[in-house]
Structure formats: C-alpha cells, structure tokens
Design a protein around this motif. Structure first.
Motif, PDB file in Angstrom:
ATOM      1  N   LEU A  19       0.845  -1.191   0.000  1.00 23.93           N
ATOM      2  CA  LEU A  19       0.000   0.000   0.000  1.00 23.93           C
ATOM      3  C   LEU A  19       0.877   1.237   0.000  1.00 23.93           C
ATOM      4  O   LEU A  19       1.703   1.426   0.903  1.00 23.93           O
ATOM      5  N   ILE A  20       0.701   2.084  -1.002  1.00 23.14           N
ATOM      6  CA  ILE A  20       1.501   3.302  -1.129  1.00 23.14           C
ATOM      7  C   ILE A  20       0.634   4.512  -0.809  1.00 23.14           C
ATOM      8  O   ILE A  20      -0.419   4.721  -1.401  1.00 23.14           O
ATOM      9  N   ASP A  21       1.095   5.293   0.142  1.00 20.45           N
ATOM     10  CA  ASP A  21       0.442   6.544   0.548  1.00 20.45           C
ATOM     11  C   ASP A  21       1.250   7.680  -0.072  1.00 20.45           C
ATOM     12  O   ASP A  21       2.414   7.899   0.273  1.00 20.45           O
ATOM     13  N   VAL A  22       0.643   8.422  -1.009  1.00 20.94           N
ATOM     14  CA  VAL A  22       1.387   9.443  -1.747  1.00 20.94           C
ATOM     15  C   VAL A  22       1.256  10.838  -1.139  1.00 20.94           C
ATOM     16  O   VAL A  22       1.701  11.828  -1.727  1.00 20.94           O
ATOM     17  N   ARG A  23       0.679  10.936   0.056  1.00 18.68           N
ATOM     18  CA  ARG A  23       0.560  12.239   0.699  1.00 18.68           C
ATOM     19  C   ARG A  23       1.928  12.732   1.176  1.00 18.68           C
ATOM     20  O   ARG A  23       2.920  11.991   1.169  1.00 18.68           O
ATOM     21  N   SER A  24       1.984  13.956   1.636  1.00 18.02           N
ATOM     22  CA  SER A  24       3.242  14.543   2.109  1.00 18.02           C
ATOM     23  C   SER A  24       3.691  13.859   3.393  1.00 18.02           C
ATOM     24  O   SER A  24       2.880  13.258   4.110  1.00 18.02           O
ATOM     25  N   PRO A  25       4.985  13.944   3.726  1.00 20.14           N
ATOM     26  CA  PRO A  25       5.470  13.324   4.973  1.00 20.14           C
ATOM     27  C   PRO A  25       4.734  13.817   6.212  1.00 20.14           C
ATOM     28  O   PRO A  25       4.485  13.037   7.135  1.00 20.14           O
ATOM     29  N   GLY A  26       4.398  15.098   6.242  1.00 20.97           N
ATOM     30  CA  GLY A  26       3.685  15.636   7.393  1.00 20.97           C
ATOM     31  C   GLY A  26       2.316  15.008   7.562  1.00 20.97           C
ATOM     32  O   GLY A  26       1.893  14.689   8.683  1.00 20.97           O
ATOM     33  N   GLU A  27       1.602  14.825   6.468  1.00 19.00           N
ATOM     34  CA  GLU A  27       0.291  14.174   6.519  1.00 19.00           C
ATOM     35  C   GLU A  27       0.437  12.731   6.992  1.00 19.00           C
ATOM     36  O   GLU A  27      -0.353  12.242   7.796  1.00 19.00           O
ATOM     37  N   PHE A  28       1.453  12.064   6.483  1.00 15.31           N
ATOM     38  CA  PHE A  28       1.671  10.652   6.809  1.00 15.31           C
ATOM     39  C   PHE A  28       2.001  10.464   8.280  1.00 15.31           C
ATOM     40  O   PHE A  28       1.475   9.566   8.935  1.00 15.31           O
ATOM     41  N   ILE A  29       2.877  11.313   8.816  1.00 17.42           N
ATOM     42  CA  ILE A  29       3.268  11.194  10.224  1.00 17.42           C
ATOM     43  C   ILE A  29       2.076  11.447  11.138  1.00 17.42           C
ATOM     44  O   ILE A  29       1.892  10.771  12.156  1.00 17.42           O
ATOM     45  N   LYS A  30       1.248  12.410  10.776  1.00 20.24           N
ATOM     46  CA  LYS A  30       0.075  12.711  11.594  1.00 20.24           C
ATOM     47  C   LYS A  30      -0.839  11.504  11.706  1.00 20.24           C
ATOM     48  O   LYS A  30      -1.393  11.229  12.779  1.00 20.24           O
ATOM     49  N   GLY A  31      -1.013  10.778  10.624  1.00 17.62           N
ATOM     50  CA  GLY A  31      -1.860   9.600  10.653  1.00 17.62           C
ATOM     51  C   GLY A  31      -1.870   8.890   9.321  1.00 17.62           C
ATOM     52  O   GLY A  31      -1.937   9.539   8.274  1.00 17.62           O
ATOM     53  N   HIS A  32      -1.798   7.553   9.347  1.00 17.91           N
ATOM     54  CA  HIS A  32      -1.805   6.774   8.116  1.00 17.91           C
ATOM     55  C   HIS A  32      -2.402   5.404   8.372  1.00 17.91           C
ATOM     56  O   HIS A  32      -2.563   4.975   9.516  1.00 17.91           O
ATOM     57  N   ILE A  33      -2.733   4.714   7.296  1.00 18.72           N
ATOM     58  CA  ILE A  33      -3.233   3.354   7.398  1.00 18.72           C
ATOM     59  C   ILE A  33      -2.069   2.467   7.825  1.00 18.72           C
ATOM     60  O   ILE A  33      -1.002   2.503   7.215  1.00 18.72           O
ATOM     61  N   PRO A  34      -2.214   1.685   8.900  1.00 17.92           N
ATOM     62  CA  PRO A  34      -1.114   0.819   9.330  1.00 17.92           C
ATOM     63  C   PRO A  34      -0.612  -0.064   8.196  1.00 17.92           C
ATOM     64  O   PRO A  34      -1.402  -0.667   7.452  1.00 17.92           O
ATOM     65  N   GLY A  35       0.704  -0.102   8.041  1.00 18.85           N
ATOM     66  CA  GLY A  35       1.313  -0.910   6.987  1.00 18.85           C
ATOM     67  C   GLY A  35       1.590  -0.151   5.709  1.00 18.85           C
ATOM     68  O   GLY A  35       2.313  -0.650   4.833  1.00 18.85           O
ATOM     69  N   ALA A  36       1.034   1.053   5.565  1.00 18.98           N
ATOM     70  CA  ALA A  36       1.266   1.841   4.353  1.00 18.98           C
ATOM     71  C   ALA A  36       2.710   2.343   4.300  1.00 18.98           C
ATOM     72  O   ALA A  36       3.343   2.583   5.323  1.00 18.98           O
ATOM     73  N   ILE A  37       3.218   2.493   3.074  1.00 17.42           N
ATOM     74  CA  ILE A  37       4.546   3.061   2.832  1.00 17.42           C
ATOM     75  C   ILE A  37       4.368   4.418   2.177  1.00 17.42           C
ATOM     76  O   ILE A  37       3.610   4.563   1.217  1.00 17.42           O
ATOM     77  N   ASN A  38       5.069   5.402   2.690  1.00 16.34           N
ATOM     78  CA  ASN A  38       4.937   6.761   2.170  1.00 16.34           C
ATOM     79  C   ASN A  38       5.914   7.017   1.029  1.00 16.34           C
ATOM     80  O   ASN A  38       7.123   6.994   1.208  1.00 16.34           O
TER      81      ASN A  38
END
Length: 346
Positions: A19-38
């Motif tokens: 699972l790839i999360d393409v949001r910014s690092p700040g968005e990802f650190i605040k909250g993401h789907i467990p297991g996602a890669i930024n």
C-alpha cells in the motif's frame, strides 16, 4: 486505467498487498493506514506552495506548479514502488482519492505495473471506518495500583486464549511519568486511533475483550472518548496488591534502564512528591537503591489512582486481593473470579 476500490474492499481483499500513501510526509506522520509506505508526491513545503497557489491564483496554476515539482521525481517513483512491490501489483491512496493518487497510479501503470488499484476517497474513508467501528462490544476492565503487573496479566490472559486490547502497547507508553522508558517515540493521537482500530478489527466482538483501566490519556495520546466512556461505565475488577510487592516489580521493570531517565521522571512528579521526598528519591537513586525509589514514587501514584477511583460508581468496583505480582497465578485467579461471578462486561 487504474481501478478504484472502496476502503471496505481494500480491508477485505487487498490488505496483504503493498500500500503506497502518496501524501506529504507531514500528513503521513500525523496519521496513516497501518502498513502503508509513504512515497510522497510532494514534500511538505511543496504541498504548502501548491495549496497557496491554488487559493491565490487558480486550480490550473496549482496543477502546473505540481507538475514542475513532480516531473524530476518520476523515475524515483517507479524505482521506489518496485522496491515495495516487486511483483508490480499495488494499491495507492492519497487524502481523498483525488488527483494525487490517480496521477501516481497512472504513472505506475504506464511504466509496467500490471495491477494498480486506487482507494476511493482515500485516507479520509479509512478514518471514517476507524472512528466508527466500536459499536457493540463487551469489555472486562482490569485495574490496580501502579506496579500491580496488569500488563503482564493481560499478556498471560492472551496466552490463555483470551482477547486482549493492550492500550499501553499501542500507545507506546505505560501511562506514568516513567511510562516512556523502554519505548520509542509515541504515535500521534490520530495514529494511535488508527492502530487501535487495526487491532480491534481482528477481535471477535461477540466475546469479552480485556482492557486495562486507564486515564483519559496515555502519555501524550488520548483514548477515544467513546471507548473511555465505555471503560468507565463498565465494571472494574481492581486487583489489590501490597505496595512492597509492587515496588519489587517496578525495580525489575525499570532499574535496568539508565539512571538519568529515572531521575528525569522523578523530577517531573517532584511537585506532587514535595521537595523532601524528591530529594530522598534522587539520593536513593544515586545509591542504586531502586527499591526505596519505587516505594517513594508509589506514594504519589497510589494517591493519584485512589483519586480517580473515588470518581467511579462504587457498585461497579470489585476488589480482588492478591498476594504478589505473579502474573501466571494472578491470571488464573482472575479468570476463576470472572467465571464464578459472570462479570463479562455490560
């Protein structure tokens, strides 16, 4: 074209896919789907710039600026995605399943990826599920003074086949001034909620779930209000163990860590301990008399816990006296107590 899937489809059928999360690092650190890669489409500063241009100029100007930022990174997107998904099958998402995720997904498909899925409504859809999936469930709340070994008991209950939700493990904190010792950095409250849901979704809500009694917050993260209210409305099994036995357990858990961390934790509760007891605790720490340190700090924590206990409905508190902190024996005693009295939540 990449194929859109709902968040429910992802959770049911694609959870094991990269699972790839393409949001910014700040968005990802605040909250993401467990297991996602930024794999960020934009850096934090780039995202802020694009947003400013969108507001102050136009959508097209923001899109043009976005391409300027993204074009030099196109090959790196492919390389990083291949490292994550060598079989070239992947799921992608952004905040709302919009332009960022679809553009990224299309780029992967144009460059050899055979199956690319995009989560509709993105991370926002996941948050909707994560915050609204705790409707009907039964919990058994285990309480006790600091040092009672509640976490060890929960682990023992889990080994015996009971369902356990370890809030402190998920929060990466044990809840006291000493609670960060042995853990790394805590997640944000938002990520704590996500991780909590991730654990919860694998539990059978038709059977009781064991949870340790907690304050509204664990370190720097807050327990979701709906769960905290449920914990407080439920029956509490309070295990009563002598201060001396609990001090022994605290020595085993904390004395092996470095003394500066312990000294810092003592200083953080110094106003509650008072100057004299703080000095005594620090002196005992310097002398490696960890047992005396534990006894002094328990003076504060026992009073703190009693204060919280006094706010609860007395009719919903069951006190079970235990001789020591032997987790195996205590877990067995607790199970027998619950089976006898049929306290399986409300």
């Amino acid at each position: 074209m990449p194929i859109d899937i709902t968040i429910t489809q992802y959770l049911n059928d694609f959870e094991d896919w990269p699972l790839i999360d393409v949001r910014s690092p700040g968005e990802f650190i605040k909250g993401h789907i467990p297991g996602a890669i930024n794999i960020e489409l934009f850096s934090n500063d780039e995202r802020a710039h694009v947003g400013t241009v969108y507001k102050q100029q136009s959508q097209q100007a923001a899109i043009d600026l976005g391409y300027q930022y993204v074009n030099p990174k196109l090959q790196s997107f492919i390389d990083r995605s291949k490292a994550i998904a060598p079989n070239k099958k992947v799921v992608v998402h952004c905040w709302r399943g919009g332009m960022r995720s679809h553009a990224f997904a299309q780029h992967l498909q144009d460059n050899g990826f055979t199956e690319v899925y995009v989560i509709e409504k993105g991370y926002k859809a996941f948050r909707g599920i994560a915050l609204n999936s705790f409707d009907e469930y039964k919990i058994n709340v285990l309480g006790g003074y600091t040092g009672s070994g509640k976490t060890h008991i929960l682990n023992e209950l889990k080994d015996r086949g009971e369902q356990v939700l370890d809030l402190e493990f998920i929060a990466k904190h044990k809840g006291s001034a000493f609670g960060s010792i042995g853990y790394g950095q805590q997640p944000t409250t938002e990520q704590f909620e996500n991780n909590l849901y991730w654990e919860w979704r694998n539990l059978n809500t038709n059977h009781p779930i064991w949870i340790e009694d907690e304050s509204p917050n664990i370190g720097n993260v807050n327990i979701p209000q709906y769960l905290f209210q449920k914990m407080r409305a439920n029956k509490l099994l309070f295990i009563d163990i002598s201060k001396e036995e609990r001090a022994k357990l605290l020595v085993n858990e904390y004395a092996l860590d470095n003394k500066p961390k312990l000294a810092d934790a003592i200083q953080r509760i110094s106003k509650r301990l008072g100057p004299q007891r703080t000095k005594e605790a620090l002196d005992f720490l310097e002398q490696d008399n960890f047992y005396k340190v534990a006894l002094i700090t328990l003076e504060y924590y026992d009073k703190y816990y009693l204060k919280g206990l006094a706010k609860r409905d007395e009719d919903k508190i069951e006190i079970l006296k235990l001789e020591d902190t032997d987790s195996k024996r205590n877990a067995q005693t607790i199970l027998e107590y619950y089976q006898k009295h049929l306290y399986v939540g409300i």
